[in-house]
Design an enzyme around this catalytic site. Structure first.
Site, mmCIF file in Angstrom:
data_model
loop_
_atom_site.group_PDB
_atom_site.id
_atom_site.type_symbol
_atom_site.label_atom_id
_atom_site.label_comp_id
_atom_site.label_asym_id
_atom_site.label_seq_id
_atom_site.Cartn_x
_atom_site.Cartn_y
_atom_site.Cartn_z
ATOM 1 C CE LYS A 66 1.574 -1.668 17.978
ATOM 2 N NZ LYS A 66 0.885 -0.624 17.178
ATOM 3 C CG ASN A 104 -1.756 -3.642 10.986
ATOM 4 O OD1 ASN A 104 -2.438 -4.446 10.368
ATOM 5 N ND2 ASN A 104 -2.051 -3.245 12.214
ATOM 6 C CD GLU A 162 1.486 -6.355 18.135
ATOM 7 O OE1 GLU A 162 0.587 -5.654 18.641
ATOM 8 O OE2 GLU A 162 1.416 -6.829 16.988
ATOM 9 C CG ASN A 200 2.931 5.857 22.438
ATOM 10 O OD1 ASN A 200 3.609 5.546 23.430
ATOM 11 N ND2 ASN A 200 1.830 5.196 22.105
ATOM 12 C CB ALA A 202 -4.461 15.134 17.044
ATOM 13 C CG ASP A 221 0.751 -0.695 13.044
ATOM 14 O OD1 ASP A 221 1.744 -0.632 13.802
ATOM 15 O OD2 ASP A 221 -0.277 -1.326 13.334
#
Length: 309
Positions: free
Chosen positions: A40, A43, A140, A184, A223, A252
């Site tokens: 992460k 990215n 992470e 999320n 979505a 990311d």
């Protein structure tokens, strides 16, 4: 130019497309193998650099070929690597990614050298953090390192962004050092100490996180786009309608575009609108790095996505 200090991971990604989830003990044949850089922190650093930011990255690499490869990638992407640490007798992080036909994925990871990151490494670059507009980090690297990063960023006057991924428990006190929190729904429940199958509606999750001290909460919803909650109220930002190919790295890409946009002075709402487009763009591509857009690619995609609405 927006100056972003990223505290995060490097994970060498080994990606395979599979027709479905394997059963226990099954040898499932897949295809479309891809080997590439990831993690992460990496990215988000690469994505922010491609969108025009000046990016400094603090990360830990193993003393192995994957670590050598990472340094080559950072050099190619124009990322400042003065705060990259090589850890002797330790492997670089590796992640095994299985991508399902609908673009969703499941991932197993050995974090390796990433777990050797220490708060002192952050204190050693406090001047560079103070010279940054944005500090962003994820989950992470070790918890004490994340907390130190956010504290130093806040003290220095940088805008702090925490992407609490992958989902794990955390001390809620950390949120007092977070200007923008980007979980999320699953990660939001984990932060709140709720069961992962808890039925609390997403807006209520955001309200509880805001009450714990986060300056603003942006809950990513794939979505469906993203839900924003801050002092100005709540707003649902829809995502472009796409046929996703690979959702790996979409979050990311979202976080990087959010950070760059906020650093450029855009409002949170405008930044999230750009971020959901960046996430959608990435989900249209197999693999992560190849799907992280430049500013020009994202602008062109905005026009195409608008035409599809």
């Amino acid at each position: 130019m927006t100056r972003i200090f990223v505290v995060g991971s490097y994970v060498q990604g080994l990606t395979l497309r599979v027709p479905r989830m394997p059963l226990a003990g099954e040898n499932l044949v897949g295809g479309g193998f891809d080997l590439g850089p990831g993690g992460k922190g990496t990215n988000q650093a690469i994505a922010a650099a491609r969108l025009g930011a000046h990016v400094r990255l603090l990360a830990c690499l193993g003393d192995d070929a994957f670590g050598d490869w990472a340094l080559q990638v950072y050099a190619r992407e124009g990322i400042d690597t003065r705060h990259i640490h090589r850890i002797a007798d330790c492997n670089s992080g590796v992640g095994f990614v299985n991508v399902l036909p609908d673009g969703e994925n499941f991932i197993t990871i050995d974090m390796g050298a990433n777990m050797r990151m220490r708060p002192q490494q952050l204190r050693d670059c406090a001047a560079q953090i103070a010279d940054s507009d944005i500090l962003m980090t994820q989950f992470e690297v070790p918890p004490e390192t994340v907390q130190t990063a956010l504290m130093l960023g806040k003290e220095a006057g940088a805008l702090t962004i925490l992407n609490p991924a992958p989902a794990r428990p955390a001390d809620p006190a950390i949120l007092r050092h977070v200007d923008v929190l980007t979980p999320n729904a699953l990660e939001a429940r984990m932060l709140l100490g709720l069961p992962l199958d808890d039925a609390t509606p997403t807006p209520a999750l955001a309200e509880r996180l805001l009450a714990l001290g986060a300056g603003a909460v942006v809950i990513t919803q794939g979505a469906r786009g993203a839900l924003i909650l801050d002092d100005g109220g709540a707003l649902q930002v829809p995502a472009p309608k796409i046929d996703a190919v690979d959702a790996t790295g979409a979050g990311d890409s979202f976080n990087a575009a959010l950070a760059v946009s906020l650093g450029e002075g855009k409002s949170l709402r405008a930044a999230v609108r750009r971020a959901v487009r960046a996430g959608a763009y990435t989900a249209l591509h197999v693999g992560v790095i190849g799907g992280l857009p430049t500013s020009e690619q994202l602008s062109e995609f905005r026009g195409r996505a608008g035409a599809r609405r």
